[in-house]
Design a protein around this motif. Sequence first.
Motif, mmCIF file in Angstrom:
data_model
loop_
_atom_site.group_PDB
_atom_site.id
_atom_site.type_symbol
_atom_site.label_atom_id
_atom_site.label_comp_id
_atom_site.label_asym_id
_atom_site.label_seq_id
_atom_site.Cartn_x
_atom_site.Cartn_y
_atom_site.Cartn_z
ATOM 1 N N MET A 1 56.341 -46.755 8.772
ATOM 2 C CA MET A 1 55.471 -45.259 9.003
ATOM 3 C C MET A 1 54.423 -45.262 7.835
ATOM 4 N N GLY A 2 54.786 -45.754 6.665
ATOM 5 C CA GLY A 2 53.769 -45.632 5.662
ATOM 6 C C GLY A 2 52.810 -46.569 5.719
ATOM 7 N N LEU A 3 52.879 -47.796 6.132
ATOM 8 C CA LEU A 3 51.675 -48.758 6.373
ATOM 9 C C LEU A 3 50.832 -48.260 7.542
ATOM 10 N N SER A 4 51.222 -47.459 8.304
ATOM 11 C CA SER A 4 50.553 -47.259 9.444
ATOM 12 C C SER A 4 49.609 -46.076 9.263
ATOM 13 N N THR A 5 49.773 -45.414 8.089
ATOM 14 C CA THR A 5 49.011 -44.253 7.619
ATOM 15 C C THR A 5 48.185 -44.133 6.468
ATOM 16 N N VAL A 6 48.752 -45.342 5.539
ATOM 17 C CA VAL A 6 48.084 -45.233 4.242
ATOM 18 C C VAL A 6 46.579 -45.696 4.198
ATOM 19 N N HIS A 7 46.392 -46.531 5.051
ATOM 20 C CA HIS A 7 44.829 -46.686 4.972
ATOM 21 C C HIS A 7 43.849 -45.790 5.413
ATOM 22 N N PHE B 1 45.109 -38.546 9.509
ATOM 23 C CA PHE B 1 45.542 -39.624 10.370
ATOM 24 C C PHE B 1 45.553 -39.165 11.939
ATOM 25 N N CYS B 2 45.698 -39.861 12.709
ATOM 26 C CA CYS B 2 45.579 -39.507 14.256
ATOM 27 C C CYS B 2 46.689 -38.971 14.780
ATOM 28 N N LEU B 3 46.824 -37.983 15.484
ATOM 29 C CA LEU B 3 47.906 -37.569 16.486
ATOM 30 C C LEU B 3 47.692 -37.331 17.592
ATOM 31 N N HIS B 4 48.646 -37.530 18.802
ATOM 32 C CA HIS B 4 48.353 -37.338 20.031
ATOM 33 C C HIS B 4 47.814 -36.114 20.554
ATOM 34 N N GLN B 5 48.450 -35.005 19.668
ATOM 35 C CA GLN B 5 47.767 -33.595 20.209
ATOM 36 C C GLN B 5 46.436 -33.235 19.671
ATOM 37 N N GLN C 1 46.932 -45.955 16.037
ATOM 38 C CA GLN C 1 47.640 -45.339 14.996
ATOM 39 C C GLN C 1 48.582 -44.381 15.603
ATOM 40 N N THR C 2 48.096 -43.543 16.480
ATOM 41 C CA THR C 2 48.793 -42.694 17.165
ATOM 42 C C THR C 2 49.989 -43.173 17.804
ATOM 43 N N TYR C 3 49.851 -44.546 18.228
ATOM 44 C CA TYR C 3 51.171 -45.013 19.033
ATOM 45 C C TYR C 3 51.949 -45.246 17.900
ATOM 46 N N PHE C 4 51.693 -45.660 16.706
ATOM 47 C CA PHE C 4 52.710 -46.167 15.756
ATOM 48 C C PHE C 4 53.382 -45.050 15.160
ATOM 49 N N VAL C 5 52.686 -44.093 14.967
ATOM 50 C CA VAL C 5 53.109 -42.692 14.268
ATOM 51 C C VAL C 5 54.256 -42.324 15.192
ATOM 52 N N HIS C 6 53.772 -42.065 16.594
ATOM 53 C CA HIS C 6 54.968 -41.134 17.366
ATOM 54 C C HIS C 6 55.980 -42.226 17.606
ATOM 55 N N GLY C 7 55.582 -43.405 18.051
ATOM 56 C CA GLY C 7 56.483 -44.353 18.294
ATOM 57 C C GLY C 7 57.774 -44.674 17.316
ATOM 58 N N LEU C 8 57.388 -44.780 15.840
ATOM 59 C CA LEU C 8 58.070 -44.638 14.718
ATOM 60 C C LEU C 8 58.898 -43.494 14.591
ATOM 61 N N VAL D 1 33.587 -42.893 17.781
ATOM 62 C CA VAL D 1 33.972 -42.810 16.227
ATOM 63 C C VAL D 1 34.500 -41.398 16.140
ATOM 64 N N PHE D 2 35.608 -41.319 15.594
ATOM 65 C CA PHE D 2 36.370 -39.987 15.088
ATOM 66 C C PHE D 2 36.214 -39.781 13.711
ATOM 67 N N VAL D 3 36.180 -38.466 13.295
ATOM 68 C CA VAL D 3 36.166 -38.113 11.755
ATOM 69 C C VAL D 3 37.501 -37.439 11.353
ATOM 70 N N LEU D 4 38.064 -38.143 10.469
ATOM 71 C CA LEU D 4 39.331 -37.367 10.144
ATOM 72 C C LEU D 4 38.944 -36.368 8.988
ATOM 73 N N THR D 5 39.397 -35.144 9.273
ATOM 74 C CA THR D 5 39.079 -33.935 8.266
ATOM 75 C C THR D 5 39.766 -34.123 6.978
ATOM 76 N N GLY D 6 40.945 -34.737 6.767
ATOM 77 C CA GLY D 6 41.487 -34.810 5.315
ATOM 78 C C GLY D 6 41.833 -33.673 4.756
ATOM 79 N N PHE D 7 41.408 -33.284 3.756
ATOM 80 C CA PHE D 7 42.180 -32.088 3.044
ATOM 81 C C PHE D 7 40.813 -30.903 2.778
ATOM 82 N N PRO D 8 40.832 -30.031 4.078
ATOM 83 C CA PRO D 8 39.411 -29.151 4.122
ATOM 84 C C PRO D 8 39.550 -28.196 2.604
#
Length: 313
Positions: free
Chosen positions: A74-80, A179-183, A101-108, A12-19
């Motif tokens: 792109m909107g659908l891949s990150t909205v949730h 949202f998730c990014l490769h880097q 999510q990483t696959y869709f963000v970078h692929g799109l 499980v990973f935690v998304l920081t959001g808006f610190p």
Amino acid sequence: MSPPSASINSSVFVLTGFPGLQQYYPWISIPFSSIYAMVFLGNCMVLHVIRTEPSLHQPMFYFLALLALTDLCMGLSTVHTVLGILWELSQNIGLDACIAQTYFVHGLSCTESGVLLAMAFDRFTAICNPLRYTTILTNGRVIQIMITILMRSALSILPGIIRLKFFYYCRPHFLSHSFCLHQDLLRLACSDIRFNSFYALALVICTLLLDAVLIIISYIFILHTVLAIASREERLKSLQTCVSHICAVLVFYIPIIGLTMVHRFGKHLSPLVHVLMGNIYILFPPLMNPIIYSVKTQQIRSRMKKWFSLKLY
């Protein structure tokens, strides 16, 4: 919402959001919800107009439909995940979901770059070879170009994305975006990430950078052809057909350049700046493209006016 937590050994990973802005999430969610609603509505309207208007069944608008579909996905891949954080539902995301999510963000992103290149080729053909336009960009060839764009995006990023599944993530599982990014995932891995790092750089050079260079070259030829036209009115008319595409190119590449500069040279900047740049990179093109083409394309503008007038009466 309970404090986010994720052990190093968990998946499980935690998304920081808006610190630093957690107390303002209910207010921040209002503009973000509005932006996502506008992304979905705007791109769906563009797709609907192109599908139902026979005069728009042309190569340029087929490419525009693919661009709108890409922006919609792109909107659908990150909205949730973005709204899940702002609505205080969850900041956690599983490894498999994060990799997807990483696959869709970078692929799109790769798909959008390819579509913009195809649209540049369309403008180049229409202006530099107008008599051969219909024989060069036949429906069959347009379909081949679109399939090539999609296959390039779907397959080219797979080698790096698949390896993410088998990395050992020994560092605390906190991701620096909403949202998730490769880097971001690479930063948490303790495995050998050299292949992913070099492959990601090569992929950016061979897709985004190469597409940008080819777009610039196409416009050099377009400008050379336009300047050779004797009539000033004809020159302006030819250039006006390119304005919406040029705006779409700038809307796509400027946030990418900004995000790259922030990641490369902005280590001293607040994490909030990185998060905001990431969200601009994800949301700005899908939000602006329908507006650009609705304002600058006469056929879409007139069709939307007619559609809204019918709704009002």
